[in-house]
Design an enzyme around this catalytic site. Structure first.
Site, PDB file in Angstrom:
ATOM      1  N   LYS A  83      74.368  67.966  -2.950  1.00 47.37           N
ATOM      2  CA  LYS A  83      74.154  69.328  -2.427  1.00 47.37           C
ATOM      3  C   LYS A  83      75.404  69.860  -1.743  1.00 47.37           C
ATOM      4  O   LYS A  83      75.845  70.976  -2.010  1.00 47.37           O
ATOM      5  CB  LYS A  83      72.986  69.361  -1.419  1.00 47.37           C
ATOM      6  N   ARG A  89      63.780  71.362   5.220  1.00 48.36           N
ATOM      7  CA  ARG A  89      63.514  69.971   4.856  1.00 48.36           C
ATOM      8  C   ARG A  89      62.066  69.572   5.106  1.00 48.36           C
ATOM      9  O   ARG A  89      61.701  68.430   4.868  1.00 48.36           O
ATOM     10  CB  ARG A  89      64.412  69.090   5.707  1.00 48.36           C
ATOM     11  N   ARG A 116      80.272  56.909   0.135  1.00 50.16           N
ATOM     12  CA  ARG A 116      80.706  58.245   0.576  1.00 50.16           C
ATOM     13  C   ARG A 116      81.582  58.168   1.831  1.00 50.16           C
ATOM     14  O   ARG A 116      81.315  57.400   2.746  1.00 50.16           O
ATOM     15  CB  ARG A 116      79.453  59.071   0.863  1.00 50.16           C
ATOM     16  N   ARG A 164      79.756  58.004   7.537  1.00 48.12           N
ATOM     17  CA  ARG A 164      78.693  58.425   8.458  1.00 48.12           C
ATOM     18  C   ARG A 164      77.841  57.225   8.873  1.00 48.12           C
ATOM     19  O   ARG A 164      77.567  56.347   8.062  1.00 48.12           O
ATOM     20  CB  ARG A 164      77.796  59.455   7.767  1.00 48.12           C
ATOM     21  N   ARG A 204      65.907  57.416   4.850  1.00 46.06           N
ATOM     22  CA  ARG A 204      66.092  58.838   4.513  1.00 46.06           C
ATOM     23  C   ARG A 204      65.356  59.191   3.223  1.00 46.06           C
ATOM     24  O   ARG A 204      64.811  60.288   3.099  1.00 46.06           O
ATOM     25  CB  ARG A 204      67.591  59.164   4.423  1.00 46.06           C
TER      26      ARG A 204
HETATM   27  P1  AMP Z   1      72.477  65.654   6.016  1.00 44.72           P
HETATM   28  O1  AMP Z   1      73.890  65.833   6.422  1.00 44.72           O
HETATM   29  O2  AMP Z   1      71.891  66.884   5.376  1.00 44.72           O
HETATM   30  O3  AMP Z   1      72.241  64.411   5.186  1.00 44.72           O
HETATM   31  O4  AMP Z   1      71.661  65.433   7.384  1.00 44.72           O
HETATM   32  C1  AMP Z   1      71.924  64.332   8.222  1.00 44.72           C
HETATM   33  C2  AMP Z   1      70.800  64.141   9.228  1.00 44.72           C
HETATM   34  O5  AMP Z   1      70.699  65.319  10.051  1.00 44.72           O
HETATM   35  C3  AMP Z   1      69.404  63.971   8.629  1.00 44.72           C
HETATM   36  O6  AMP Z   1      69.127  62.645   8.241  1.00 44.72           O
HETATM   37  C4  AMP Z   1      68.537  64.432   9.793  1.00 44.72           C
HETATM   38  O7  AMP Z   1      68.495  63.449  10.819  1.00 44.72           O
HETATM   39  C5  AMP Z   1      69.336  65.611  10.340  1.00 44.72           C
HETATM   40  N1  AMP Z   1      68.977  66.885   9.650  1.00 44.72           N
HETATM   41  C6  AMP Z   1      69.791  67.665   8.891  1.00 44.72           C
HETATM   42  N2  AMP Z   1      69.126  68.748   8.442  1.00 44.72           N
HETATM   43  C7  AMP Z   1      67.864  68.643   8.918  1.00 44.72           C
HETATM   44  C8  AMP Z   1      66.693  69.445   8.797  1.00 44.72           C
HETATM   45  N3  AMP Z   1      66.686  70.567   8.066  1.00 44.72           N
HETATM   46  N4  AMP Z   1      65.582  69.023   9.446  1.00 44.72           N
HETATM   47  C9  AMP Z   1      65.566  67.899  10.179  1.00 44.72           C
HETATM   48  N5  AMP Z   1      66.616  67.090  10.323  1.00 44.72           N
HETATM   49  C10 AMP Z   1      67.765  67.453   9.702  1.00 44.72           C
END
Ligand code: AMP
Length: 216
Positions: free
Chosen positions: A14, A89, A128, A162, A173
């Site tokens: 994404k 999400r 990554r 990360r 996740r």
């Molecule tokens: P990402 O970078 O999109 O993989 O997000 C990393 C982490 O941020 C996720 O595993 C969640 O802990 C938190 N996070 C990001 N976006 C959301 C969302 N829309 N709702 C809830 N938690 C989020």
């Protein structure tokens, strides 16, 4: 107007695809993960609240994320469209997004779903690396930086993994995705705005599929 949602499991591409599209369309990429990581780096109250959830691979509570997105969508650069990456999400986030867009006389135009099988996800995520300075994303095997450890985009040597990009956290996740996030696609499907894209393949190949899906 292009008010787009990029949807798919963690590691589906994404962020990578959103970066390519926004460069072409001159609209912002709004990544809730990136915004939350910035809050953590800056040590804000929101960053501190989000920290424990993120490090475990769990979703941050809806109300925190929704307020953050509401604020971001109000900024000047988001008035002509945007790519939402990693939001909504959960179904309550999707409902709240509809409400805050309706308040602004706006709506989502398309939801692009990147389909990648679970067996590809783990390899994608554990390899990554991200740039701390500019957020560029690399993969040690599939798209390494030209010079080991140095960001192609900004030249910094702050590439890092990360804390939630480990195999153990990826499994958590993916469970979060299956339980809470996957149902969001069905929420939008009734409107006929969802397009599914095969996310397996190289970055340019997936991007041309995605561009075609935006045309139809
Ligand atoms: P990402 O970078 O999109 O993989 O997000 C990393 C982490 O941020 C996720 O595993 C969640 O802990 C938190 N996070 C990001 N976006 C959301 C969302 N829309 N709702 C809830 N938690 C989020």
């Amino acid at each position: 107007m292009s008010n787009l949602i990029f949807f798919g499991p963690p590691g589906a591409g994404k962020g990578t695809q959103a970066k390519k599209l926004v460069a072409q369309m001159d609209i912002p990429q709004i990544s809730t993960g990136d915004i939350l990581r910035a809050h953590r780096r800056e040590g804000t109250a929101l960053g501190k609240k989000a920290q424990e959830f993120m490090d475990q691979g769990l979703l941050v509570p809806d109300d925190l994320v929704i307020d953050m997105v509401d604020d971001r969508l109000g900024k000047a650069d988001a008035q002509n469209g945007y790519v939402l990456d990693g939001f909504p999400r959960t179904v309550p986030q999707a409902v709240a997004l509809d409400e805050l867009l309706a308040k602004r006389g706006s709506s989502i135009s398309r939801v692009l779903v990147l389909k990648v099988p679970d067996e590809n996800i783990v390899a994608r995520i554990v390899g990554r690396r991200m740039c701390k300075e500019c957020g560029a994303v690399f993969h040690m095997e599939f798209s390494p930086p030209a010079v080991d450890g140095v960001c192609d985009s900004c030249g910094s040597s702050a590439l890092y993994q990360r804390a939630d990009d480990t195999e153990e956290k990826v499994r958590v996740r993916l469970t979060e995705y299956a339980h809470n996030t996957a149902p969001v696609a069905a929420y939008y499907a009734q409107r006929g705005i969802v397009r599914e894209i095969d996310g397996v393949g190289d970055i340019d190949e997936v991007f041309s599929r995605l561009s075609a899906a935006l045309e139809d």
